[in-house]
Design a protein around this motif. Structure first.
Motif, PDB file in Angstrom:
ATOM      1  N   GLU A 190       0.842  -1.184   0.000  1.00  0.00           N
ATOM      2  CA  GLU A 190       0.000   0.000   0.000  1.00  0.00           C
ATOM      3  C   GLU A 190       0.883   1.243   0.000  1.00  0.00           C
ATOM      4  O   GLU A 190       1.822   1.338   0.793  1.00  0.00           O
ATOM      5  CB  GLU A 190      -0.932   0.029   1.210  1.00  0.00           C
TER       6      GLU A 190
ATOM      7  N   HIS B 184       0.624   5.453   0.072  1.00  0.00           N
ATOM      8  CA  HIS B 184      -0.277   6.589   0.284  1.00  0.00           C
ATOM      9  C   HIS B 184       0.243   7.886  -0.340  1.00  0.00           C
ATOM     10  O   HIS B 184      -0.517   8.856  -0.463  1.00  0.00           O
ATOM     11  CB  HIS B 184      -0.511   6.795   1.780  1.00  0.00           C
TER      12      HIS B 184
ATOM     13  N   LYS C 273      -3.570   2.338  -5.552  1.00  0.00           N
ATOM     14  CA  LYS C 273      -4.951   1.869  -5.629  1.00  0.00           C
ATOM     15  C   LYS C 273      -5.302   1.017  -4.420  1.00  0.00           C
ATOM     16  O   LYS C 273      -6.406   1.117  -3.860  1.00  0.00           O
ATOM     17  CB  LYS C 273      -5.162   1.084  -6.923  1.00  0.00           C
TER      18      LYS C 273
ATOM     19  N   GLY D  39      -6.377   2.863  -1.212  1.00  0.00           N
ATOM     20  CA  GLY D  39      -7.704   3.467  -1.139  1.00  0.00           C
ATOM     21  C   GLY D  39      -7.713   4.932  -1.500  1.00  0.00           C
ATOM     22  O   GLY D  39      -8.633   5.435  -2.122  1.00  0.00           O
ATOM     23  N   SER D  40      -6.685   5.651  -1.077  1.00  0.00           N
ATOM     24  CA  SER D  40      -6.498   7.052  -1.483  1.00  0.00           C
ATOM     25  C   SER D  40      -5.012   7.342  -1.416  1.00  0.00           C
ATOM     26  O   SER D  40      -4.281   6.743  -0.618  1.00  0.00           O
ATOM     27  CB  SER D  40      -7.262   8.011  -0.569  1.00  0.00           C
TER      28      SER D  40
ATOM     29  N   TRP E 216      -7.241   9.897 -12.599  1.00  0.00           N
ATOM     30  CA  TRP E 216      -7.184   9.140 -11.348  1.00  0.00           C
ATOM     31  C   TRP E 216      -8.115   9.652 -10.261  1.00  0.00           C
ATOM     32  O   TRP E 216      -8.209   9.059  -9.197  1.00  0.00           O
ATOM     33  CB  TRP E 216      -5.751   9.103 -10.839  1.00  0.00           C
TER      34      TRP E 216
ATOM     35  N   GLN F  25      -9.767   8.950  -6.424  1.00  0.00           N
ATOM     36  CA  GLN F  25      -8.976   8.129  -5.510  1.00  0.00           C
ATOM     37  C   GLN F  25      -7.565   8.666  -5.309  1.00  0.00           C
ATOM     38  O   GLN F  25      -7.035   8.666  -4.188  1.00  0.00           O
ATOM     39  CB  GLN F  25      -8.906   6.689  -6.029  1.00  0.00           C
ATOM     40  N   ILE F  26      -6.943   9.131  -6.388  1.00  0.00           N
ATOM     41  CA  ILE F  26      -5.544   9.562  -6.318  1.00  0.00           C
ATOM     42  C   ILE F  26      -5.459  11.017  -6.773  1.00  0.00           C
ATOM     43  O   ILE F  26      -5.896  11.368  -7.876  1.00  0.00           O
ATOM     44  CB  ILE F  26      -4.652   8.689  -7.222  1.00  0.00           C
ATOM     45  N   ARG F  27      -4.895  11.859  -5.922  1.00  0.00           N
ATOM     46  CA  ARG F  27      -4.678  13.268  -6.270  1.00  0.00           C
ATOM     47  C   ARG F  27      -3.291  13.423  -6.879  1.00  0.00           C
ATOM     48  O   ARG F  27      -2.341  12.753  -6.468  1.00  0.00           O
ATOM     49  CB  ARG F  27      -4.795  14.158  -5.023  1.00  0.00           C
TER      50      ARG F  27
END
Length: 216
Positions: free
Chosen positions: A49, A51, A96, A99-100, A139, A142-144
């Motif tokens: 994961e 972040h 992904k 989660g964010s 994206w 979910q993804i900035r």
């Protein structure tokens, strides 16, 4: 310089940090991974994961246009733009799974402010700004994806431009804030973009440039 300042600051705040570089060196408390941004290999050893991702390699190849070889344009583009693509491809599954996530890329003041002798690096970093906005759209939510556009920063990369007190003073006077940047100046903006304080920001290019890009 900037990457090290970001990693050191994140470790100090209690985050788990994986520092990826050709040498594998990492600040105390971070895990070092070996990867060359000029290779086509994926980054190995990343957590399941992820972040936040910061892509901080850069180049300063300042020459008159007539003196730039095609290979120099290719090298700047490969390191700055395609290197970011390869890093993000390696990290996408982990982001992904988290989660964010937040991505921060590095542009330069020279993209939005035309500067002599910056054709190669401005072209490569201009691609980064396009990538920032395209991925931010693709994206979301979910993804900035955001970018920071610094001016000259006091790092090893800029050493030849800041090699004497006179050069430091002259470079500082070009900026409305009357000094060149320090790695912590850029790292502070990067950490803001990674964190919850910027949770409603994506697709932005933030100038951290001592006022050079917008003030006269």
């Amino acid at each position: 310089g900037i990457g090290n300042a970001v990693a050191t600051g994140l470790v100090a705040e209690g985050h788990q940090v994986w520092s990826v570089s050709r040498s594998g060196d990492a600040p105390t408390g971070a895990k070092g991974l070996v990867w060359d941004a000029l290779s086509d290999d994926a980054i190995e050893g990343l957590p399941s994961e992820i972040h936040g991702v910061v892509y901080a390699p850069g180049s300063i190849n300042l020459k008159p246009f007539r003196g730039l070889k095609l290979d120099e344009f290719r090298q700047d583009y490969e390191l700055n733009a395609l290197g970011a693509v390869k890093a993000l491809q390696s990290c996408l599954a982990g982001m992904k799974a988290a989660g964010s996530a937040s991505v921060v890329l590095m542009s330069t003041v020279a993209v939005q402010s035309g500067m002599s002798f910056h054709a190669s690096i401005a072209m490569a970093k201009g691609a980064i700004e396009g990538l920032t906005r395209s991925l931010a759209a693709e994206w979301a939510p979910q993804i900035r994806v955001n970018a920071v556009a610094p001016s000259l920063v006091n790092t090893d990369l800029a050493a030849r431009l800041l090699s004497t007190p006179e050069k430091v003073e002259a470079s500082g006077k070009r900026h409305p804030l009357q000094r060149v940047g320090e790695p912590v100046d850029i790292a502070s903006a990067v950490k803001f973009l990674l964190g919850d304080g910027s949770a409603w920001m994506t697709g932005q290019v933030i100038a951290v440039d001592g006022g050079l890009g917008s003030l006269r």
